[in-house]
Design a protein around this motif. Structure first.
Motif, PDB file in Angstrom:
ATOM      1  N   CYS A  92      -6.039   1.590   5.362  1.00 41.69           N
ATOM      2  CA  CYS A  92      -6.098   3.049   5.394  1.00 41.69           C
ATOM      3  C   CYS A  92      -7.289   3.591   4.613  1.00 41.69           C
ATOM      4  N   HIS A 107      -7.412  -0.046  -0.303  1.00 44.05           N
ATOM      5  CA  HIS A 107      -7.010  -0.673   0.962  1.00 44.05           C
ATOM      6  C   HIS A 107      -8.177  -0.491   1.931  1.00 44.05           C
ATOM      7  N   CYS A 117       0.854  -1.185   0.000  1.00 43.12           N
ATOM      8  CA  CYS A 117       0.000   0.000   0.000  1.00 43.12           C
ATOM      9  C   CYS A 117       0.890   1.235   0.000  1.00 43.12           C
TER      10      CYS A 117
HETATM   11 ZN   LIG Z   1      -3.063   1.405   3.198  1.00 40.18          ZN
END
Ligand SMILES: [Zn+2]
Lengths: 90, 171, 954
Positions: free
Chosen positions: A64, A60, A6
């Motif tokens: 997040c 994600h 990520c």
């Molecule tokens: Zn993330």
């Protein structure tokens, strides 16, 4: 299960935290009404299905929460790179 | 036709117990009530100014009861009853979600093992103070390591019975 | 020797006898035995019947590759596991095993007639024969095939066991605890990283368990690994799949090796392991040889006989012959002799065999025939003799024996390497595929990597024979009963790719996935096609490596924990008041609250009338809620929803319609403006996560300039809908800080204040057409406020109602349910909701699509009402609608019923339907053909009750 880097969290995280968001870098036009029917059809429906390098969106979602872009090889499933939304295609 | 007897216990029977669960090497308990806030801002400084407190700068870090979950997102777990200014007019979002989630405390030498039973992250390597959103099997949670052998888990209210019993089964 | 148990040797505990049964007959084995070794020790050769021909079968191998000896093990009535491989079943006291595929008994199988008629059961037989007549398939062919074929029986009761699961992380994962795997684990452990060593057998050691010379080293290495706190050894654990980035899934068997009374805790555990590096040390599997009678019980792999003797102290026969094309067969023969098993003869197809092997064999008193091949094995339920001849000739001689060992060379176990997309290369010396390249951080060591000195040998399709291929009866795939000649037939019928040959013959498609048959099948296809084996291709290895229980794969998700059932804060009250539930998305919702002996119709009728006549209360907590906050909140909603939002004043609400970019209705809900920069947006119950994701998508990727943030608030708020003419009266005494009067608090307004002393967001909205409020309170107070409203409503006989009444009430008003009255192809115009589109808005999501030619074309389905001519008849939801009931079948269907109920307010049935050009058909009679006859219905508008909306403002 893939490990996906990520670009916001700056770490590799397990695939179950992510959702795939389809082909990347298809921007919604600023003024859709200026698009002809064929142009709009292209925007809505026409997608690449490459064998090999593919730009795609991931989110994600259980991390997040951010959408980001990735280059993935559809043959090996390997991620070449991931980068933040808004950055130019790699 | 094959007749399969009904389940002794069905998903509808799952409820949160009143007592903590004490198993070999690990204990599972409901956390105290908290005032919970989702704090959002592109520019953390504006939020910090509004709230009069420092926010953790990096995703996964926590500071004084606040975890940084995303680039513009913080989860605040503050003493029950705490009120925060809403920052009306500012480019921020302060939203009270006190009732949205329940907290679990997982404590003991087998705490890491228990959480790892359904959480795909390498929880054993979490430094103390790390907090992140993730999943336990299919249920979204926030895992927060509050001590070497203690974790705080946040889970949305309606998923809490399932999570409790899944953890209890694994314990 | 007692029975076939050797007097010395093996890793069994001779002081610990264990009683068990096989097909109801009592036997004794020893602690440390497998079911296979214990039965062999008792002189049992016949273990099962084959899948297709019901031929008698014995043990072929002594590991998880075993294709023949499939057993059903019973551990009580609900614990019956079919298709276990006898060599992989650890013996315990009281073990009860049954053979499979026999009718009525193993020794006397009536259906073995299949075998006599096997000439009529060639490859593709099922596909070719049972084609016609079609009706006979279900009534005749399938039941017969199902009885004759199939592997074992399913348990018929609920599985009482539970199963564990975990993730695990390590720096190095070693799969296979043979000598190579143990060496790799020792090396990895020395670096200090986390090491996991997994092995499928009862004890680690792999091939070394059948080699007493290695036992001392093995014990020392294992002691060191066990003592290291960075090493975890998992025995009885099978790595079943290897996925991207060194993610290996394994199943640990925790209790099946124990007597049922000793079994505590989870039966199996699913391990999901993420490793920095994977070391595969899975070894190699010996290959059978293909000749007539190679499946008769007593014909087995040489390695199996060696394992029987040296690991379990069991002789597989008293007069044993070895048929070798590989040096390893000679070594096994010598090891067997040394262990006390009499090997009478070694036959080797090769003329040139290393002199030291030949000399040693002859020195041990073994007759040696070089350049010869077995041409047939004979015997019915067990081998009694063989014939052999110099390669390919008819000069046959016979020898009596009670076991024939096949040493056909070795196939490295590359399954897990291949799962992770590692490539393979053909190795001529091995006559097999070996690991080549990989993207992953993985290596193969030992036998599976080709690094194993078993000597040299030949790789053959079949042993040479004077008979033509189509007359030969040697088996290639023992479990699926595929013969060499079937592969010949497949090629003859035009199949060229091994993937096609595999599917036509079913070679390699049994539960063993061809562990012993794939390479022989390839070689035979190569021979028949006269093309090199590398041009034939290789079938794909897929997880799981061995069959697994469903329980193991479910892990945590069994029964009550199968998936979360979400319950609202008010659910307990509903349960205590007799609610009947329905599941909506993951939520459980009260469907109706029967009183006494009421059925659903009666309860719904009463609940609906209560709302229309007095007041009802409804738990609407499952509605999705999203807090949209920031200076650009109104701009954001304006771009997203069809409606205009910027003009909405704080304290007011609006019904919002959300389209997908394609122009079709995706979701709807009421949003209230709490402050200039704060909206409380609701979504449908099922759409909550989808809508939030869509909002985040547009916000993050298209309109990242907007200062607005989204927070899911679904679970923050419990929502109590209080609906009906008396709604205001009920809550008036509970609410503080809000002026509830009509003037101060009009329809489609929202206020913040308190109810029962807790904060509330009070919406004046209605999904029933009556005066109504939706009381939002923090979820933790939901039950308390619900009960307070219920108490305050007693003077008005306040009636709790469920989702069914809610549906009826809204249908009477023509309000749509997304996903019921829409199906993802319905535009606002189709739904008669053009009024929800902000006509002056230059853009919103989906707007451009609404001008696409097919979305404005004639003939689109439009939402209308339908009234059956017989008002007592309720149409079936989903029923198709035609304009002319007399047309020939198949009829032209012009629409379908989306909602249908008995309307208490109208005293008759009502329905909503999507009908082509529906709004142009008002008053027209349409027809709904049903099995009981054609139903006539008249097209009406979709609003059946209080079309003026006068009741809203009571
Ligand atoms: Zn993330």
């Amino acid at each position: 299960m893939l490990l996906i880097h990520c670009p916001y969290c700056e770490e590799d995280r397990p695939e179950v935290e992510f959702a795939n968001g389809g082909q990347a870098h298809i921007a919604r036009p600023a003024d859709p009404s200026a698009y002809s029917d064929p142009q709009w059809e292209e925007f809505l429906y026409i997608r690449r299905n490459p064998r090999g390098r593919h730009h795609e969106r991931w989110r994600h979602v259980h991390g997040c929460g951010r959408f980001f872009n990735a280059v993935r090889d559809t043959v090996s499933d390997r991620f070449e790179t991931t980068y933040k939304a808004g950055e130019p295609a790699r | 036709m094959l007749e399969i007897a009904p389940m002794k216990l069905s998903a509808a029977d799952l409820a949160l117990p009143a007592e903590a669960l004490v198993a070999d090497g690990v204990q599972l308990a409901l956390a105290d009530d908290y005032a919970r806030f989702s704090l959002r801002a592109r520019d953390a400084a504006i939020l910090e100014g509004l709230l009069g407190r420092k926010l953790p700068a990096k995703i996964g870090e926590t500071l004084d009861g606040v975890a940084c979950l995303g680039p513009d997102e913080w989860l605040a777990l503050l003493p029950a009853g705490t009120a925060l200014p809403l920052g009306e007019g500012l480019p921020v979002s302060v939203t009270d979600i006190s009732s949205r989630a329940l907290g679990f405390v997982v404590e003991g030498p087998r705490a890491v093992e228990l959480i790892t039973s359904g959480c795909p992250l390498d929880v054993a390597k979490f430094p103390i103070g790390r907090g992140t959103r993730t999943v336990f099997e299919t249920v979204e949670i926030v895992v927060w390591r509050t001590a070497e052998a203690r974790f705080h888990i946040e889970v949305w209210r309606s998923f809490a019975p399932w999570l409790w019993h899944a953890l209890a089964a694994a314990a | 020797m007692s029975g076939y148990r050797l007097s010395v040797g093996g890793r069994i505990n001779r002081a610990a006898p264990l009683s068990f049964t096989f097909d109801g007959k009592a036997y004794q084995g020893l602690e440390g035995d497998s079911l296979a070794s214990a039965l062999l020790a008792s002189g049992v050769m016949l273990f099962g019947r084959s899948f297709k021909y019901h031929r008698p079968r014995g043990i072929l191998g002594m590991g998880s590759e075993e294709p023949n000896a499939l057993m059903t093990v019973e551990r009580g009535p609900a614990r019956m596991t079919p298709n276990l491989r006898a060599p992989s079943v650890a013996l315990h006291a009281g073990l009860a095993a049954k053979s499979q595929n026999r009718f009525p008994t193993l020794r006397r199988d009536l259906t073995a007639v299949n075998d006599t008629l096997s000439a009529f059961f060639p490859a593709g037989f099922y596909n070719k024969t049972f084609m016609w007549p079609r009706a006979a398939w279900e009534s005749v062919y399938e039941p017969i095939i199902r009885r004759l074929a199939g592997l074992g029986d399913s348990p018929t009761t609920r599985d009482p066991d539970h199963y564990g699961a975990t993730y695990a992380h390590c720096d190095v994962l070693v799969v296979g605890a043979g000598p190579a795997g143990i060496a790799a684990a020792v090396e990895a452990a020395a670096t200090g990283g986390r090491v996991i060593l997994i092995d499928e057998q009862e004890e680690p050691g792999g091939g070394a368990l059948a080699d007493p010379a290695q036992w001392a080293d093995l014990a020392a290495s294992l002691a060191a690994l066990n003592a290291a706190d960075n090493v975890q050894i998992l025995s009885r654990t099978t790595a079943i799949g290897h996925y991207h980035q060194n993610f290996v899934v394994a199943v640990e068997r925790l209790t099946d090796h124990l007597a049922p009374t000793d079994a505590k805790g989870a039966r199996e555990k699913l391990w999901r392991i993420r490793a920095g590096r994977v070391v595969l040390a899975q070894g190699a599997i010996e290959r059978p040889l293909v000749f007539d009678g190679n499946d008769i019980p007593g014909v087995m792999l040489a390695s199996a006989a060696r394992t029987a003797a040296l690991r379990y102290g069991v002789a597989v026969g008293r007069s044993v012959i070895v048929m070798a094309v590989h040096d390893s067969g000679w070594r096994d023969a010598l090891a067997l002799m040394a262990a006390g098993v009499t090997v009478s003869t070694i036959i080797d197809l090769r003329q040139d065999v290393a002199a030291e092997l030949v000399d040693a064999a002859r020195g041990a008193g073994i007759a040696v025939h070089l350049g010869c091949a077995v041409t047939s094995a004979r015997g019915r339920l067990g081998i009694s003799s063989i014939t052999y001849a110099p390669g390919g000739t008819v000069d046959e001689r016979a020898i009596a024996c009670d076991a024939l060992l096949m040493a056909g060379g070795w196939t490295p176990t590359v399954h897990l390497w291949s799962h992770a997309k590692g490539t393979l290369r053909w190795d001529g010396a091995w006559g097999a595929y070996l690991p080549d390249t990989t993207h992953e951080v993985m290596t193969c060591v030992g036998g599976c990597g080709g690094a194993w000195d078993y000597g040299s040998g030949l790789a053959l399709g079949t042993l040479p024979s004077a008979k033509p291929l189509h007359k030969r009866k040697g088996f290639v795939d023992f479990q699926n009963d595929v013969k060499a000649r079937d592969i010949g037939l497949a090629v003859q019928e035009g199949f060229r790719s091994i993937e096609h040959i595999k599917r036509y013959t079913t070679n390699g498609m049994a539960t063993d996935q061809g562990k012993t048959s794939n390479l022989n099948g390839l070689q035979i296809a190569s021979d028949v096609l006269s093309r090199p084996v590398t041009e034939i291709g290789l079938t794909t290895f897929r997880p799981p490596y061995t069959p697994q229980t469903f329980g193991a794969l479910l892990g945590h998700h069994k029964e009550a924990l199968f998936q979360p059932l979400r319950k609202t804060a008010i659910d307990d009250w509903a349960r205590d008041h007799g609610a009947v539930y329905e599941n909506v998305a993951q939520w459980r919702r009260a469907r109706y609250f029967p009183r006494g002996a009421e059925d659903m119709d009666a309860a719904v009728l009463r609940e609906c009338l209560a709302v229309r006549d007095s007041v009802g209360m409804f738990d609407a907590s499952t509605l999705g809620k999203i807090e949209v906050v920031g200076p650009d909140a109104a701009e954001f909603l304006n771009r997203l929803y069809t409606n205009p939002w910027k003009s909405l004043a704080p304290g007011r609400c609006r019904y919002g319609l959300l389209l997908r970019e394609e122009g079709f209705i995706m979701d709807d809900g009421v949003a209230g403006r709490m402050a200039p920069d704060r909206f409380h947006v609701t979504t449908t119950t099922g759409g909550a996560a989808r809508v939030l994701n869509m909002m985040e998508d547009y916000l993050q990727t298209e309109w990242s300039d907007l200062d607005v943030w989204l927070t899911s608030a679904t679970e923050q708020w419990a929502v109590i809908a209080v609906q009906g003419p008396k709604a205001r009266d009920v809550i008036a005494g509970l609410v503080s800080g809000i002026d509830l009067s009509r003037e101060a608090f009009p329809h489609m307004a929202v206020r913040e204040g308190h109810i029962c002393g807790v904060p509330t967001r009070l919406f004046r909205v209605s999904f029933t057409g009556e005066l109504g409020f939706e009381v939002n309170v923090p979820a933790q107070h939901g039950r308390m406020v619900w009960e307070a409203i219920h108490a305050a409503g007693q003077p008005y006989d306040i009636t709790p109602y469920g989702t069914e009444a809610m549906h009826v009430l809204r249908a009477e008003k023509g309000f749509i349910i997304i996903g019921q009255d829409t199906d993802g192809t319905i535009t606002p115009e189709d739904a008669g909701m053009a009024w929800a589109i902000g006509q002056k808005k230059p853009d919103f999501v989906g707007k451009r699509s609404l001008a696409r030619p097919d979305l404005v074309a004639q003939g689109r389905k439009q939402l209308v009402g339908l009234l059956t001519e017989d008002g007592t008849h309720v149409l079936e939801e989903g029923a198709q609608i035609v304009a002319d009931p007399d047309q020939p079948v198949p009829m032209t269907m012009i629409g379908h019923v989306t909602s249908a109920y008995l309307s208490p307010a109208l005293g008759r049935s009502i329905a909503l339907a999507l009908v082509a050009d529906g709004r142009a058909r008002m008053g027209e009679t349409l027809y709904v053909p049903m099995p009981g006859g054609v139903i006539r219905a008249v097209v009406t508008g979709p609003v059946f009750y209080d079309a003026e909306g006068s009741r809203l403002d009571a």
